[in-house]
Design a protein around this motif. Sequence first.
Motif, mmCIF file in Angstrom:
data_model
loop_
_atom_site.group_PDB
_atom_site.id
_atom_site.type_symbol
_atom_site.label_atom_id
_atom_site.label_comp_id
_atom_site.label_asym_id
_atom_site.label_seq_id
_atom_site.Cartn_x
_atom_site.Cartn_y
_atom_site.Cartn_z
ATOM 1 N N ARG A 170 2.296 2.241 -3.483
ATOM 2 C CA ARG A 170 1.460 2.522 -4.644
ATOM 3 C C ARG A 170 1.953 3.806 -5.307
ATOM 4 O O ARG A 170 2.424 4.719 -4.644
ATOM 5 N N PRO A 214 -2.469 5.138 -8.934
ATOM 6 C CA PRO A 214 -3.470 4.779 -7.924
ATOM 7 C C PRO A 214 -3.704 5.882 -6.886
ATOM 8 O O PRO A 214 -4.825 6.048 -6.401
ATOM 9 N N ARG A 215 -2.689 6.654 -6.570
ATOM 10 C CA ARG A 215 -2.876 7.756 -5.610
ATOM 11 C C ARG A 215 -3.759 8.852 -6.197
ATOM 12 O O ARG A 215 -4.598 9.427 -5.499
ATOM 13 N N PHE A 247 -11.456 10.471 -6.275
ATOM 14 C CA PHE A 247 -12.729 9.946 -5.768
ATOM 15 C C PHE A 247 -13.014 10.423 -4.344
ATOM 16 O O PHE A 247 -14.173 10.654 -3.991
ATOM 17 N N GLU A 248 -11.989 10.602 -3.532
ATOM 18 C CA GLU A 248 -12.200 11.183 -2.199
ATOM 19 C C GLU A 248 -12.705 12.620 -2.321
ATOM 20 O O GLU A 248 -13.577 13.041 -1.573
ATOM 21 N N THR A 278 -7.394 7.606 -6.155
ATOM 22 C CA THR A 278 -7.907 7.661 -4.789
ATOM 23 C C THR A 278 -8.239 9.093 -4.398
ATOM 24 O O THR A 278 -9.319 9.376 -3.862
ATOM 25 N N ASP A 279 -7.330 10.015 -4.676
ATOM 26 C CA ASP A 279 -7.535 11.413 -4.309
ATOM 27 C C ASP A 279 -8.740 12.017 -5.025
ATOM 28 O O ASP A 279 -9.537 12.729 -4.418
ATOM 29 N N TRP A 306 0.826 -1.207 0.000
ATOM 30 C CA TRP A 306 0.000 0.000 0.000
ATOM 31 C C TRP A 306 0.861 1.258 0.000
ATOM 32 O O TRP A 306 0.597 2.207 -0.727
#
Length: 98
Positions: free
Chosen positions: A64, A68-69, A75-76, A72-73, A61
């Motif tokens: 990554r 991928p970061r 969608f957050e 993630t950022d 994790w």
Amino acid sequence: QGHPLIHIQRIFPDRANQQELFEKVAKPVIDNCLDGYNGTIFAYGQTGSGKTFTMSGGDDWEDRGIIPRVLTDIFEEFSRRNKKYMYELQVSFIEIYN
């Protein structure tokens, strides 16, 4: 707010970690994209210099990479923003050899 015409050129030492790369390189690009501007992150260098690892990451994790970061950022951020809006996300990446 960020500026839409950011141009970052940087060489990181081998001790730099994935989070540092994300914060210094990708985060400003993402912030501008979320404000409606197009963004590009371009990794260039000789074979074996770590471009794929930097962009994709490793198995752990913490390892990554930028891709991928970034996802993630984004969608957050979508979940934090006003729910009255619909979001459309288009992402592409390409890896070229030789």
